[in-house]
Design a protein around this motif. Structure first.
Motif, PDB file in Angstrom:
ATOM      1  N   ALA A 140     -27.153 -30.698  14.057  1.00 11.75           N
ATOM      2  CA  ALA A 140     -26.315 -29.719  14.760  1.00 11.75           C
ATOM      3  C   ALA A 140     -25.088 -29.355  13.928  1.00 11.75           C
ATOM      4  O   ALA A 140     -24.730 -28.172  13.818  1.00 11.75           O
ATOM      5  N   ASP A 141     -24.453 -30.344  13.315  1.00 12.02           N
ATOM      6  CA  ASP A 141     -23.256 -30.094  12.498  1.00 12.02           C
ATOM      7  C   ASP A 141     -23.580 -29.236  11.281  1.00 12.02           C
ATOM      8  O   ASP A 141     -22.850 -28.293  10.957  1.00 12.02           O
ATOM      9  N   GLU A 142     -24.682 -29.548  10.594  1.00 16.74           N
ATOM     10  CA  GLU A 142     -25.047 -28.773   9.407  1.00 16.74           C
ATOM     11  C   GLU A 142     -25.489 -27.362   9.796  1.00 16.74           C
ATOM     12  O   GLU A 142     -25.221 -26.399   9.074  1.00 16.74           O
ATOM     13  N   TRP A 143     -26.140 -27.238  10.935  1.00 15.61           N
ATOM     14  CA  TRP A 143     -26.522 -25.922  11.461  1.00 15.61           C
ATOM     15  C   TRP A 143     -25.257 -25.108  11.756  1.00 15.61           C
ATOM     16  O   TRP A 143     -25.160 -23.934  11.400  1.00 15.61           O
ATOM     17  N   ASP A 144     -24.269 -25.747  12.388  1.00 12.22           N
ATOM     18  CA  ASP A 144     -22.998 -25.075  12.676  1.00 12.22           C
ATOM     19  C   ASP A 144     -22.308 -24.619  11.393  1.00 12.22           C
ATOM     20  O   ASP A 144     -21.750 -23.515  11.337  1.00 12.22           O
ATOM     21  N   ARG A 145     -22.313 -25.464  10.371  1.00  9.87           N
ATOM     22  CA  ARG A 145     -21.663 -25.117   9.104  1.00  9.87           C
ATOM     23  C   ARG A 145     -22.284 -23.878   8.457  1.00  9.87           C
ATOM     24  O   ARG A 145     -21.597 -23.125   7.773  1.00  9.87           O
ATOM     25  N   LEU A 146     -23.581 -23.679   8.675  1.00  5.55           N
ATOM     26  CA  LEU A 146     -24.226 -22.469   8.150  1.00  5.55           C
ATOM     27  C   LEU A 146     -23.649 -21.202   8.787  1.00  5.55           C
ATOM     28  O   LEU A 146     -23.593 -20.153   8.159  1.00  5.55           O
ATOM     29  N   GLY A 147     -23.283 -21.305  10.056  1.00  4.43           N
ATOM     30  CA  GLY A 147     -22.765 -20.153  10.771  1.00  4.43           C
ATOM     31  C   GLY A 147     -23.846 -19.183  11.225  1.00  4.43           C
ATOM     32  O   GLY A 147     -23.553 -18.066  11.646  1.00  4.43           O
ATOM     33  N   ARG A 148     -25.102 -19.611  11.133  1.00  2.00           N
ATOM     34  CA  ARG A 148     -26.256 -18.793  11.510  1.00  2.00           C
ATOM     35  C   ARG A 148     -27.459 -19.724  11.584  1.00  2.00           C
ATOM     36  O   ARG A 148     -27.369 -20.892  11.230  1.00  2.00           O
ATOM     37  N   ASP A 149     -28.605 -19.182  12.003  1.00  2.00           N
ATOM     38  CA  ASP A 149     -29.827 -19.980  11.983  1.00  2.00           C
ATOM     39  C   ASP A 149     -30.284 -20.161  10.540  1.00  2.00           C
ATOM     40  O   ASP A 149     -30.076 -19.280   9.698  1.00  2.00           O
ATOM     41  N   PRO A 150     -30.906 -21.290  10.235  1.00  2.00           N
ATOM     42  CA  PRO A 150     -31.444 -21.497   8.882  1.00  2.00           C
ATOM     43  C   PRO A 150     -32.477 -20.431   8.540  1.00  2.00           C
ATOM     44  O   PRO A 150     -33.209 -19.962   9.406  1.00  2.00           O
ATOM     45  N   LEU A 151     -32.521 -20.062   7.285  1.00  2.00           N
ATOM     46  CA  LEU A 151     -33.470 -19.055   6.813  1.00  2.00           C
ATOM     47  C   LEU A 151     -34.768 -19.708   6.370  1.00  2.00           C
ATOM     48  O   LEU A 151     -34.775 -20.835   5.884  1.00  2.00           O
ATOM     49  N   PHE A 152     -35.843 -18.955   6.502  1.00  2.08           N
ATOM     50  CA  PHE A 152     -37.145 -19.399   6.012  1.00  2.08           C
ATOM     51  C   PHE A 152     -37.429 -18.625   4.738  1.00  2.08           C
ATOM     52  O   PHE A 152     -37.178 -17.432   4.680  1.00  2.08           O
ATOM     53  N   PRO A 153     -37.912 -19.179   3.699  1.00  3.59           N
ATOM     54  CA  PRO A 153     -38.309 -20.569   3.454  1.00  3.59           C
ATOM     55  C   PRO A 153     -37.295 -21.339   2.611  1.00  3.59           C
ATOM     56  O   PRO A 153     -37.611 -21.850   1.549  1.00  3.59           O
ATOM     57  N   SER A 154     -36.095 -21.434   3.042  1.00  5.96           N
ATOM     58  CA  SER A 154     -35.029 -22.029   2.236  1.00  5.96           C
ATOM     59  C   SER A 154     -34.918 -23.542   2.353  1.00  5.96           C
ATOM     60  O   SER A 154     -34.338 -24.187   1.503  1.00  5.96           O
ATOM     61  N   GLY A 155     -35.419 -24.104   3.448  1.00  7.74           N
ATOM     62  CA  GLY A 155     -35.259 -25.534   3.658  1.00  7.74           C
ATOM     63  C   GLY A 155     -33.837 -25.918   4.013  1.00  7.74           C
ATOM     64  O   GLY A 155     -33.441 -27.066   3.858  1.00  7.74           O
ATOM     65  N   GLU A 156     -33.074 -24.952   4.518  1.00  5.03           N
ATOM     66  CA  GLU A 156     -31.687 -25.252   4.885  1.00  5.03           C
ATOM     67  C   GLU A 156     -31.639 -26.265   6.025  1.00  5.03           C
ATOM     68  O   GLU A 156     -32.477 -26.264   6.900  1.00  5.03           O
ATOM     69  N   VAL A 157     -30.672 -27.099   6.019  1.00  5.94           N
ATOM     70  CA  VAL A 157     -30.346 -28.147   6.987  1.00  5.94           C
ATOM     71  C   VAL A 157     -31.242 -29.366   6.810  1.00  5.94           C
ATOM     72  O   VAL A 157     -30.769 -30.427   6.447  1.00  5.94           O
ATOM     73  N   CYS A 158     -32.558 -29.245   7.091  1.00  2.15           N
ATOM     74  CA  CYS A 158     -33.413 -30.432   7.002  1.00  2.15           C
ATOM     75  C   CYS A 158     -34.880 -30.047   7.029  1.00  2.15           C
ATOM     76  O   CYS A 158     -35.234 -28.907   7.303  1.00  2.15           O
ATOM     77  N   TRP A 159     -35.691 -31.038   6.761  1.00  5.64           N
ATOM     78  CA  TRP A 159     -37.144 -30.941   6.860  1.00  5.64           C
ATOM     79  C   TRP A 159     -37.598 -31.974   7.881  1.00  5.64           C
ATOM     80  O   TRP A 159     -37.007 -33.046   8.003  1.00  5.64           O
ATOM     81  N   VAL A 160     -38.665 -31.667   8.597  1.00  3.87           N
ATOM     82  CA  VAL A 160     -39.225 -32.557   9.617  1.00  3.87           C
ATOM     83  C   VAL A 160     -40.606 -32.993   9.140  1.00  3.87           C
ATOM     84  O   VAL A 160     -41.458 -32.159   8.854  1.00  3.87           O
ATOM     85  N   PHE A 161     -40.811 -34.293   9.049  1.00  2.67           N
ATOM     86  CA  PHE A 161     -42.080 -34.865   8.611  1.00  2.67           C
ATOM     87  C   PHE A 161     -42.652 -35.721   9.734  1.00  2.67           C
ATOM     88  O   PHE A 161     -41.938 -36.549  10.305  1.00  2.67           O
ATOM     89  N   ASN A 162     -43.928 -35.551  10.043  1.00  3.45           N
ATOM     90  CA  ASN A 162     -44.583 -36.469  10.969  1.00  3.45           C
ATOM     91  C   ASN A 162     -44.665 -37.853  10.336  1.00  3.45           C
ATOM     92  O   ASN A 162     -44.908 -37.984   9.141  1.00  3.45           O
ATOM     93  N   THR A 163     -44.516 -38.874  11.167  1.00  3.70           N
ATOM     94  CA  THR A 163     -44.837 -40.233  10.759  1.00  3.70           C
ATOM     95  C   THR A 163     -46.331 -40.448  11.036  1.00  3.70           C
ATOM     96  O   THR A 163     -46.991 -39.587  11.623  1.00  3.70           O
ATOM     97  N   LEU A 164     -46.848 -41.593  10.652  1.00  4.72           N
ATOM     98  CA  LEU A 164     -48.241 -41.906  11.004  1.00  4.72           C
ATOM     99  C   LEU A 164     -48.421 -41.909  12.521  1.00  4.72           C
ATOM    100  O   LEU A 164     -49.425 -41.426  13.034  1.00  4.72           O
TER     101      LEU A 164
END
Length: 125
Positions: free
Chosen positions: A88-112
């Protein structure tokens, strides 16, 4: 905001990424598709709550790519609540929604466990 929106998004994120990672902008796009009537603040809340649910259940890891541009990811550590606060904090710092396909803020990986859950059914709240 209906609670089922969070479970639907969490289920969709797991099932669509069993072969690959997803960036935050992709998770936001899924939330928009599943909740076309939701405004920006509602979507943001759905995304953050779904990520909290996925993290709390051990179904995903949050990562980013190393700052020196090496092709390796760095897993975020700490309690799920702290990781979601960081998102949430890093999203706020962007001042907008993250852009695709930039990988801004974070990546989400499934675990096993997340991959197993994706193959067995929906997440319920």
């Amino acid at each position: 905001m209906p609670e089922h929106s969070i479970g639907r998004l969490a289920t969709e994120v797991l099932s669509q990424q069993t072969q690959d990672e997803s960036e935050l902008s992709w998770v936001i796009a899924i939330a928009q598709r599943l909740n076309p009537e939701a405004d920006h603040d509602q979507l943001r809340n759905i995304v953050l709550r779904a990520l909290l649910e996925l993290l709390t259940n051990g179904f995903v890891e949050i990562r980013d790519y190393s700052r020196n541009r090496e092709p390796q990811t760095v897993i975020w550590t700490g309690p799920p609540e702290d990781q979601v606060t960081r998102i949430a904090d890093e999203w706020d710092r962007l001042g907008r929604d993250p852009l695709f396909p930039s990988g801004e803020v974070c990546w989400v990986f499934n675990t096993l466990s997340g991959d197993r859950k994706a193959n067995t059914g929906a997440i319920t709240n």
